[in-house]
Enzyme design. Structure first.
Site, PDB file in Angstrom:
ATOM      1  N   HIS A   1       0.833  -1.326   0.080  1.00 13.10           N
ATOM      2  CA  HIS A   1       0.103  -0.031  -0.256  1.00 13.10           C
ATOM      3  C   HIS A   1       0.750   1.236   0.108  1.00 13.10           C
ATOM      4  CE1 HIS A   1      -2.977  -2.648   2.379  1.00 13.10           C
ATOM      5  NE2 HIS A   1      -3.227  -3.050   1.019  1.00 13.10           N
TER       6      HIS A   1
HETATM    7  C1  LIG Z   1      -0.753  -8.138  -3.756  1.00 11.03           C
HETATM    8  C2  LIG Z   1      -1.376  -6.913  -3.654  1.00 11.03           C
HETATM    9  C3  LIG Z   1      -2.743  -6.939  -2.776  1.00 11.03           C
HETATM   10  C4  LIG Z   1      -3.339  -6.012  -2.380  1.00 11.03           C
HETATM   11  N1  LIG Z   1      -4.329  -6.150  -1.857  1.00 11.03           N
HETATM   12  C5  LIG Z   1      -5.266  -4.904  -1.726  1.00 11.03           C
HETATM   13  C6  LIG Z   1      -6.607  -5.239  -0.886  1.00 11.03           C
HETATM   14  O1  LIG Z   1      -7.194  -6.182  -0.714  1.00 11.03           O
HETATM   15  N2  LIG Z   1      -7.333  -3.906  -0.830  1.00 11.03           N
HETATM   16  C7  LIG Z   1      -6.848  -2.761  -1.225  1.00 11.03           C
HETATM   17  O2  LIG Z   1      -7.612  -1.860  -0.805  1.00 11.03           O
HETATM   18  N3  LIG Z   1      -5.463  -2.449  -1.580  1.00 11.03           N
HETATM   19  C8  LIG Z   1      -4.753  -3.633  -1.992  1.00 11.03           C
HETATM   20  N4  LIG Z   1      -3.636  -3.571  -2.510  1.00 11.03           N
HETATM   21  C9  LIG Z   1      -3.402  -2.248  -3.029  1.00 11.03           C
HETATM   22  C10 LIG Z   1      -4.170  -1.468  -4.110  1.00 11.03           C
HETATM   23  O3  LIG Z   1      -4.648  -2.261  -5.028  1.00 11.03           O
HETATM   24  C11 LIG Z   1      -3.342  -0.231  -4.334  1.00 11.03           C
HETATM   25  O4  LIG Z   1      -3.279   0.724  -3.240  1.00 11.03           O
HETATM   26  C12 LIG Z   1      -4.081   0.694  -5.564  1.00 11.03           C
HETATM   27  O5  LIG Z   1      -4.419  -0.103  -6.552  1.00 11.03           O
HETATM   28  C13 LIG Z   1      -3.196   1.917  -5.933  1.00 11.03           C
HETATM   29  O6  LIG Z   1      -4.021   2.556  -6.920  1.00 11.03           O
HETATM   30  P1  LIG Z   1      -3.237   3.469  -7.723  1.00 11.03           P
HETATM   31  O7  LIG Z   1      -4.139   4.025  -8.848  1.00 11.03           O
HETATM   32  O8  LIG Z   1      -2.586   4.606  -6.980  1.00 11.03           O
HETATM   33  O9  LIG Z   1      -2.125   2.860  -8.402  1.00 11.03           O
HETATM   34  P2  LIG Z   1      -2.239   1.495  -9.395  1.00 11.03           P
HETATM   35  O10 LIG Z   1      -3.523   0.647  -9.224  1.00 11.03           O
HETATM   36  O11 LIG Z   1      -0.925   0.929  -9.149  1.00 11.03           O
HETATM   37  O12 LIG Z   1      -2.264   1.922 -11.021  1.00 11.03           O
HETATM   38  C14 LIG Z   1      -1.142   2.928 -11.572  1.00 11.03           C
HETATM   39  C15 LIG Z   1      -1.152   2.727 -13.024  1.00 11.03           C
HETATM   40  O13 LIG Z   1      -0.355   3.689 -13.793  1.00 11.03           O
HETATM   41  C16 LIG Z   1       0.354   2.774 -14.723  1.00 11.03           C
HETATM   42  N5  LIG Z   1       1.519   3.763 -15.107  1.00 11.03           N
HETATM   43  C17 LIG Z   1       2.579   3.805 -14.235  1.00 11.03           C
HETATM   44  N6  LIG Z   1       3.445   4.834 -14.864  1.00 11.03           N
HETATM   45  C18 LIG Z   1       2.768   5.153 -16.068  1.00 11.03           C
HETATM   46  C19 LIG Z   1       3.402   5.980 -17.268  1.00 11.03           C
HETATM   47  N7  LIG Z   1       4.567   6.816 -17.191  1.00 11.03           N
HETATM   48  N8  LIG Z   1       2.598   6.099 -18.269  1.00 11.03           N
HETATM   49  C20 LIG Z   1       1.308   5.635 -18.275  1.00 11.03           C
HETATM   50  N9  LIG Z   1       0.851   4.853 -17.223  1.00 11.03           N
HETATM   51  C21 LIG Z   1       1.560   4.425 -16.157  1.00 11.03           C
HETATM   52  C22 LIG Z   1       0.887   1.559 -14.216  1.00 11.03           C
HETATM   53  O14 LIG Z   1       1.339   0.731 -14.932  1.00 11.03           O
HETATM   54  C23 LIG Z   1      -0.330   1.310 -13.266  1.00 11.03           C
HETATM   55  O15 LIG Z   1      -1.381   0.575 -14.391  1.00 11.03           O
HETATM   56  C24 LIG Z   1      -2.920  -4.550  -2.963  1.00 11.03           C
HETATM   57  C25 LIG Z   1      -1.894  -4.369  -3.535  1.00 11.03           C
HETATM   58  C26 LIG Z   1      -1.057  -5.517  -3.972  1.00 11.03           C
HETATM   59  C27 LIG Z   1       0.237  -5.357  -4.496  1.00 11.03           C
END
Ligand SMILES: Cc1cc2nc3c(=O)[nH]c(=O)nc-3n(C[C@H](O)[C@H](O)[C@H](O)COP(=O)(O)OP(=O)(O)OC[C@H]3O[C@@H](n4cnc5c(N)ncnc54)[C@H](O)[C@@H]3O)c2cc1C
Ligand code: SF4
Length: 494
Positions: A417
Site C-alpha cells: 500500500h
Molecule cells: C498483492 C497486492 C494485494 C493488495 N491487496 C489490496 C486489497 O486487498 N485492498 C486494497 O485496498 N488494496 C490492496 N492493494 C493495494 C491497491 O491495489 C493499491 O493501493 C491501488 O491499486 C493503488 O491505486 P493507484 O491508482 O494509486 O495505482 P495503480 O493501481 O498501481 O495504477 C497505476 C497505473 O499507472 C500505470 N503507469 C505508471 N506509470 C505510467 C506512465 N508513465 N504512463 C502510463 N501509465 C503509467 C501503471 O502501469 C499502473 O497500471 C494490494 C496491492 C498488492 C500489490
C-alpha cells in the site's frame, strides 16, 4: 534514433487526458467519460486477458506485475513492494479487500493537512458509488476458507474484535489466487469494470502507452507526451489527471518539472509494511481453498496494528514460509494443515522516491515506533494462533529471536500500500496538491492515485483512492456526486 521516433507524433485531442488505468485513473476516466467529457486514458502496461490467467504464481507474477513483482525499497529493512501494471493497475492483482477511510483518519487530515472538504459526509456518495459499481459486500463465511475460521476461533477465545472483510467480488468461487489474476473474473477490479465503462462512454483507451511528460504553458495544463512501442503520441488536453501510482506519479511530475514547489514531491512515502506468521494445526486447513484475504482481527487497529488472514496455494506458501532446510520441508509436507495470518502496521515511518537512471529509487527505514508495533503485533499474533489451537507457530523472525527482542533488521516485511508521495495539503508550502487534488500553482493538472493520500490509513487503501478519484471526476464535471440508484446499469465483466 529509430524510424518510429523520427515520425511526427500521433496527435489526439481530448477534454481530459488520464495517465494510468489503476484504481484512481480508471475510476476518474469512466466517471468523466460518462459525464460527457471526451477522455483519453493512457496506460503503460498491457491489456490483460483473463482467459490466459493460469493461477500459477511464478508465471503470473512475471506477466501481471511490474518487474515480476520484485520492486524493492532500499533501507533497514529492505521491503518487497509489488506493483501491478496494465489495464486495472494494481487492482488486477490485489486481494479485493475494501475499507472506507476511517473517520479518525479523515479527522487527522483535517487537522494536520487542512483538508476540511474531505469529511465522512462529503465522501459518502463517492463511497456509495464505488461500492455499488464494484459489487462490494462482506465475504460469506462459507467462502472465507478454514484459514479464516481459525483466526475467528482465536479471536473469539481471546474476546478480540474481529469480522469478515468486505470485498469487490461477484461470483467468487474461492479459488484462492486473487494475487495472481482471478481466472474467474469474479474479482471486480477496475480493468473489467471501470475501464470497459469508460470505453463504452467513448473514452479512447490506449494500453502500452508510456507517458513521458506532462505539457504545460503559462501555468496551465496543455496535455501529455507518450510513447508506445511503435510511435509517439501527443494528447492535447486542458486537463490532465495523473494516476500512475504512488511510485511513478512523482517521477512523471518531476521529469515534467512540476509539483516541486513545496519540496514535498516524492517524500512522505508510507507503506503499511506487513509480515505473515504460519501455524501448524491438528486439523485440515487447506489454504488453497477459499478467499485468501477474508477475515480481520482489528482489536489493536487503534494502535496501528491490523491482522488480516492471508492464504494461497502450495507454491506461494513455499516462498512465504519463514523456515529453511528440513523444517521448511517438514512444514510443506504438512501444507494442508498450515494456517496463515498477516500483520499490517499503520506506519509512522516515511520514505521517499526519486528517479535514478530513469527508474524509481525507493528509500524507506522503519522507525522505532513501527518496530515497537511489529513487536507487539507479533506477540499478539502468536497468542491468537495458539488460542486457535496451533500446535506450532512459525513467526517471521530469525531462530532464537523473540518478538520482544525484534529489531528492524530481523524483519522481512512486504508492503502492498504505497501512499503519500504527492500528498494533498491545503497549504502550498506543505503539499503537492490541494484538497481538489490539483497541483498547487498549476491549473488543470490533477493527481488521482495513492500518491495524494497524505497519511497511512491503517486499512487497505483502494476504496479511499477510488472515492477520491470519484470526487475529483465530479468536481471536474462541475456536478455534485450522484448517489447510485438501484436500477443504474453497472458494467459486467464480459
Ligand atoms: C498483492 C497486492 C494485494 C493488495 N491487496 C489490496 C486489497 O486487498 N485492498 C486494497 O485496498 N488494496 C490492496 N492493494 C493495494 C491497491 O491495489 C493499491 O493501493 C491501488 O491499486 C493503488 O491505486 P493507484 O491508482 O494509486 O495505482 P495503480 O493501481 O498501481 O495504477 C497505476 C497505473 O499507472 C500505470 N503507469 C505508471 N506509470 C505510467 C506512465 N508513465 N504512463 C502510463 N501509465 C503509467 C501503471 O502501469 C499502473 O497500471 C494490494 C496491492 C498488492 C500489490
Ligand atoms: S478467490 Fe474469488 S476473487 Fe479470488 S481469484 Fe478466486 S474466484 Fe477470484
Amino acid at each position: 534514433m529509430n524510424a518510429g521516433r523520427r515520425r511526427a507524433p500521433q496527435v489526439l485531442g481530448a477534454d481530459v487526458c488520464v495517465v494510468g488505468a489503476g484504481a484512481g485513473g480508471a475510476v476518474a476516466a469512466a466517471e468523466l467519460a460518462e459525464g460527457g467529457a471526451s477522455v483519453v486514458l493512457l496506460e503503460q502496461g498491457p491489456r490483460h486477458d483473463a482467459d490466459r490467467f493460469t493461477a500459477r504464481p511464478m508465471e503470473m507474477l512475471a506477466r501481471l506485475y511490474r518487474d515480476g513483482g520484485q520492486t524493492t525499497t532500499l533501507g533497514n529493512p529492505p521491503i518487497l513492494l509489488p506493483l501491478g501494471r496494465g489495464l486495472g493497475g494494481t487492482t488486477l492483482v490485489n486481494s479485493g479487500t475494501c475499507f472506507r477511510t476511517p473517520a479518525a483518519v479523515l479527522e487527522r487530515w483535517r487537522r494536520d493537512f487542512g483538508l476540511e472538504a474531505l469529511t465522512e459526509e462529503t465522501l459518502e456518495p463517492c463511497f456509495e458509488r464505488v461500492e455499488h459499481a464494484l459489487s462490494i459486500s462482506e465475504v460469506p463465511p462459507e467462502l472465507a476458507g478454514r484459514n479464516a475460521a481459525i483466526a475467528r476461533r482465536g479471536a473469539e477465545a481471546l474476546g478480540w474484535s474481529h469480522g469478515y472483510l468486505k470485498r469487490n467480488a461477484r461470483g467468487c468461487v474461492g479459488s484462492g489466487v486473487c494475487a495472481f489474476g482471478c481466472p474467474a473474473s469474479a474479482k471486480q477490479h477496475v480493468g473489467i469494470t471501470y475501464v470497459p465503462r469508460a470505453e463504452a462512454a467513448g473514452a479512447r483507451v490506449l494500453a502500452g502507452a508510456d507517458v513521458r511528460r506532462i505539457l504545460t504553458a503559462r501555468g496551465r495544463a496543455q496535455g501529455v507526451e507518450a510513447r508506445t512501442a511503435a510511435s509517439r503520441i501527443e494528447v492535447r488536453a486542458p486537463t490532465v489527471v495523473v494516476a500512475a501510482g504512488t511510485i511513478h506519479t512523482p517521477l512523471l511530475l518531476a521529469r515534467s518539472g512540476l509539483g516541486g514547489g513545496s519540496g514535498q514531491l516524492g517524500r512522505n512515502l508510507a507503506l503499511h509494511p506487513a509480515v505473515g506468521a504460519f501455524a501448524l494445526m491438528d486439523e485440515l486447513v487447506d489454504m488453497a481453498k477459499g478467499v485468501p484475504q477474508s477475515f480481520c482481527v482489528d482489536e489493536l487497529a487503534g494502535e496501528g496494528i491490523m491482522f488480516e488472514t492471508v492464504a494461497g496455494p502450495p507454491s506461494y506458501v513455499a516462498m512465504a514460509l519463514p523456515l529453511s532446510g528440513r523444517r521448511h520441508a517438514a512444514a510443506m509436507a504438512s501444507y494442508r494443515r498450515l494456517a496463515q495470518l498477516g500483520l499490517m502496521v499503520s506506519d509512522s515511518s516515511r520514505g521517499s522516491v526519486r528517479a535514478l537512471a530513469g527508474r524509481p529509487l525507493i528509500r524507506y527505514d522503519l522507525c522505532q515506533d513501527d518496530v515497537a508495533r511489529f513487536r507487539k503485533g507479533l506477540e499478539r499474533m502468536e497468542r491468537l494462533l495458539r488460542a486457535a489451537g496451533a500446535r506450532e507457530v512459525y513467526l517471521p523472525l530469525p531462530a532464537g529471536v523473540a518478538p520482544r527482542d525484534a529489531q528492524a533488521r530481523h524483519l522481512k516485511p512486504m508492503a502492498f500500500h504505497p501512499l503519500g508521495t504527492a500528498r494533498a495539503d491545503a497549504r502550498p508550502t506543505h503539499g503537492v496538491v490541494d484538497a481538489e487534488l490539483q497541483l498547487h500553482g498549476v491549473e488543470g493538472v490533477h493527481v488521482a492515485d495513492g500518491a495524494v493520500v497524505p497519511s497511512s490509513l491503517g486499512v487497505n487503501p483502494q476504496l479511499t483512492i477510488m472515492a477520491l478519484a470519484t470526487r475529483l471526476a465530479f468536481g471536474l464535471l462541475g456536478r455534485a456526486v450522484p448517489r447510485p440508484t438501484a436500477d443504474e446499469e453497472i458494467a459486467c465483466p464480459s
